[in-house]
Design an enzyme around this catalytic site. Structure first.
Site, PDB file in Angstrom:
ATOM      1  N   THR A 115       0.874  -1.191   0.000  1.00 55.17           N
ATOM      2  CA  THR A 115       0.000   0.000   0.000  1.00 55.17           C
ATOM      3  C   THR A 115       0.901   1.228   0.000  1.00 55.17           C
ATOM      4  O   THR A 115       1.645   1.453   0.967  1.00 55.17           O
ATOM      5  CB  THR A 115      -0.893   0.029   1.256  1.00 55.17           C
ATOM      6  OG1 THR A 115      -1.608  -1.201   1.337  1.00 55.17           O
ATOM      7  CG2 THR A 115      -1.880   1.191   1.185  1.00 55.17           C
ATOM      8  N   LYS A 145      -7.660   1.303  -2.196  1.00 55.60           N
ATOM      9  CA  LYS A 145      -7.114   0.741  -0.947  1.00 55.60           C
ATOM     10  C   LYS A 145      -7.052   1.806   0.160  1.00 55.60           C
ATOM     11  O   LYS A 145      -7.384   1.555   1.320  1.00 55.60           O
ATOM     12  CB  LYS A 145      -5.723   0.170  -1.241  1.00 55.60           C
ATOM     13  CG  LYS A 145      -4.921  -0.232  -0.035  1.00 55.60           C
ATOM     14  CD  LYS A 145      -5.531  -1.406   0.696  1.00 55.60           C
ATOM     15  CE  LYS A 145      -4.768  -1.689   1.983  1.00 55.60           C
ATOM     16  NZ  LYS A 145      -5.442  -2.644   2.842  1.00 55.60           N
TER      17      LYS A 145
HETATM   18  P1  NAD Z   1       5.856  -6.454   7.052  1.00 52.54           P
HETATM   19  O1  NAD Z   1       6.586  -5.320   7.662  1.00 52.54           O
HETATM   20  O2  NAD Z   1       5.436  -7.608   7.909  1.00 52.54           O
HETATM   21  O3  NAD Z   1       6.689  -7.069   5.821  1.00 52.54           O
HETATM   22  C1  NAD Z   1       7.409  -6.304   4.909  1.00 52.54           C
HETATM   23  C2  NAD Z   1       8.637  -7.088   4.479  1.00 52.54           C
HETATM   24  O4  NAD Z   1       9.354  -6.289   3.526  1.00 52.54           O
HETATM   25  C3  NAD Z   1       9.599  -7.396   5.628  1.00 52.54           C
HETATM   26  O5  NAD Z   1       9.947  -8.771   5.621  1.00 52.54           O
HETATM   27  C4  NAD Z   1      10.824  -6.522   5.320  1.00 52.54           C
HETATM   28  O6  NAD Z   1      12.049  -7.092   5.747  1.00 52.54           O
HETATM   29  C5  NAD Z   1      10.735  -6.422   3.808  1.00 52.54           C
HETATM   30  N1  NAD Z   1      11.455  -5.261   3.263  1.00 52.54           N
HETATM   31  C6  NAD Z   1      11.465  -3.979   3.687  1.00 52.54           C
HETATM   32  N2  NAD Z   1      12.259  -3.219   2.918  1.00 52.54           N
HETATM   33  C7  NAD Z   1      12.762  -4.035   1.980  1.00 52.54           C
HETATM   34  C8  NAD Z   1      13.654  -3.848   0.885  1.00 52.54           C
HETATM   35  N3  NAD Z   1      14.191  -2.656   0.614  1.00 52.54           N
HETATM   36  N4  NAD Z   1      13.954  -4.932   0.118  1.00 52.54           N
HETATM   37  C9  NAD Z   1      13.421  -6.135   0.387  1.00 52.54           C
HETATM   38  N5  NAD Z   1      12.591  -6.384   1.408  1.00 52.54           N
HETATM   39  C10 NAD Z   1      12.253  -5.348   2.183  1.00 52.54           C
HETATM   40  O7  NAD Z   1       4.581  -5.799   6.333  1.00 52.54           O
HETATM   41  P2  NAD Z   1       3.217  -6.528   5.922  1.00 52.54           P
HETATM   42  O8  NAD Z   1       2.295  -6.527   7.099  1.00 52.54           O
HETATM   43  O9  NAD Z   1       3.534  -7.804   5.223  1.00 52.54           O
HETATM   44  O10 NAD Z   1       2.625  -5.453   4.889  1.00 52.54           O
HETATM   45  C11 NAD Z   1       3.189  -5.276   3.590  1.00 52.54           C
HETATM   46  C12 NAD Z   1       2.312  -4.281   2.834  1.00 52.54           C
HETATM   47  O11 NAD Z   1       0.966  -4.774   2.763  1.00 52.54           O
HETATM   48  C13 NAD Z   1       2.237  -2.892   3.499  1.00 52.54           C
HETATM   49  O12 NAD Z   1       2.238  -1.892   2.522  1.00 52.54           O
HETATM   50  C14 NAD Z   1       0.902  -2.926   4.227  1.00 52.54           C
HETATM   51  O13 NAD Z   1       0.353  -1.625   4.383  1.00 52.54           O
HETATM   52  C15 NAD Z   1       0.065  -3.807   3.310  1.00 52.54           C
HETATM   53  N6  NAD Z   1      -1.013  -4.569   3.951  1.00 52.54           N
HETATM   54  C16 NAD Z   1      -0.807  -5.230   5.129  1.00 52.54           C
HETATM   55  C17 NAD Z   1      -1.876  -5.937   5.701  1.00 52.54           C
HETATM   56  C18 NAD Z   1      -1.701  -6.678   7.008  1.00 52.54           C
HETATM   57  O14 NAD Z   1      -2.710  -7.108   7.583  1.00 52.54           O
HETATM   58  N7  NAD Z   1      -0.472  -6.864   7.512  1.00 52.54           N
HETATM   59  C19 NAD Z   1      -3.118  -5.982   5.080  1.00 52.54           C
HETATM   60  C20 NAD Z   1      -3.282  -5.323   3.865  1.00 52.54           C
HETATM   61  C21 NAD Z   1      -2.226  -4.629   3.296  1.00 52.54           C
END
Ligand code: NAD
Length: 333
Positions: free
Chosen positions: A131, A206
């Site tokens: 997002t 979103k």
């Molecule tokens: P998270 O923080 O659990 O996971 C993100 C991952 O990205 C981590 O493993 C991190 O190490 C990795 N990362 C960060 N920078 C990086 C880079 N430069 N190169 C490679 N890897 C990198 O986040 P999440 O909860 O999985 O959410 C991810 C996205 O989905 C966000 O934008 C969030 O807003 C969206 N989202 C999350 C949910 C939820 O319930 N968690 C629901 C809908 C949407």
């Protein structure tokens, strides 16, 4: 103008050639079984890991990268190849999905020194499910097009539970002719895949959804807290709300009060799920979009402030439903 049009036509032709090649690989297999071409997946966090697992379950070999190598362990145990950079993923796969926290991470993964666009193959399909700001998605689509690739935004709704169950909702923005190709992969991870319009419109949908979710979660948390204060049993109150006009996703699927539901973050000390910091980020995106379009969002702005204060008070890494606990602590002050 004419050059831009030629480039677009050429990208589409290359993309179709790649798809024909992928289909023929799927049909011709030495063992007579259908095999599928590799899909890259970058960002193996709370959401990315279960999403990538579902691609594997649907028979796609997955090539991964995460800046935090430990994050890839679970998926590596399922046979996924782990690489050293986004550029490495782009060298090995021509369909890549990214699932990263926010704007700077996505910009780094696509345009950084070892970014996807450094090594992307012509005709590749790049799908960003993070997002982020719709303006960033639009910029990245332009950069991808210069390299002969197609970029689409496909953020998700549904949370970690839906990511595990493979029934996320995807909101997709980008060139309509490529929607079917994106859908082929997205249906492995979601039950609703909705085309929203040009690139950036998936993010717009979103951001609107999450602003409503933030407001409804705070509303549910303060309502439950008031009911408990008035002597109601929280389980009974939730049951009544869920058969009445106050019912919403925050009350019936993701209740913020510990002990009301099983299998949600409130039943697990608010661990996992959707981090408060991510919700504050999404509300910041809504705030920017509202300012740019002169749209009044009084409750969205207030929700933004509540989640920012929570981040400053130690709730940043807890699930966003911990707003219930935050309100309880505030009332004890
Ligand atoms: P998270 O923080 O659990 O996971 C993100 C991952 O990205 C981590 O493993 C991190 O190490 C990795 N990362 C960060 N920078 C990086 C880079 N430069 N190169 C490679 N890897 C990198 O986040 P999440 O909860 O999985 O959410 C991810 C996205 O989905 C966000 O934008 C969030 O807003 C969206 N989202 C999350 C949910 C939820 O319930 N968690 C629901 C809908 C949407």
């Amino acid at each position: 103008m004419a050059a831009a049009l030629m480039l677009r036509v050429s990208v589409r032709l290359q993309f179709r050639q790649r798809r024909v090649f992928a289909d023929s690989v799927a049909m011709v297999s030495s063992r007579g079984m259908a095999s599928k071409t590799s899909v890259g997946f970058i960002g193996l966090g709370n959401m990315g890991t279960p999403m990538a697992k579902n691609l594997i379950k649907h028979g796609y070999p997955v090539i991964t990268y995460d800046v935090f190598p430990e994050a890839c362990k679970e998926i590596q145990e399922m046979g996924s190849q782990v690489t050293d950079s986004p550029a490495d993923v782009a060298e090995r796969a021509d369909r890549i999905i990214t699932m990263l926290p926010s704007n700077p991470n996505v910009i780094e993964v696509y345009t950084g020194n070892n970014g996807i666009l450094k090594k992307v193959k012509k005709g590749s399909l790049l799908i960003d499910s993070s997002t982020i700001d719709p303006a960033v998605s639009k910029d990245l689509a332009k950069e991808a097009e210069k390299m002969g690739a197609v970029f689409m935004d496909a953020p998700v709704s549904g949370g970690v539970g839906a990511a595990r169950a493979g029934n996320l909702t995807f909101m997709v923005g980008g060139v309509e002719q490529e929607f079917d190709a994106a859908k082929e992969l997205l249906t492995c991870m979601g039950s609703n895949v909705v085309y929203c319009g040009e690139v950036g419109t998936g993010q717009a949908a979103k951001i609107c959804n999450n602003m409503l979710l933030a407001v409804s979660m705070i509303g549910t948390a303060e309502t439950m807290n008031l009911g408990i204060r008035l002597g109601l049993d929280p389980k009974l109150l939730a049951k009544i709300l869920n058969m009445s006009s106050g019912r919403c996703w925050s009350s019936d699927t993701y209740n913020p009060v510990p002990g009301v539901m099983e299998g949600v973050p409130s039943a697990n000390s608010y661990q996992g799920g959707f981090g408060t910091t991510l919700m504050a980020k999404d509300l910041g995106l809504a705030q920017i979009s509202a300012t740019n379009t002169k749209t009044p969002i009084p409750l969205g702005s207030l929700a933004h402030q509540v989640y920012r204060i929570m981040c400053a008070k130690g709730y940043a890494l807890k699930d966003f439903s911990s707003v219930f606990q935050f309100l309880r602590e505030e009332e004890n002050l």
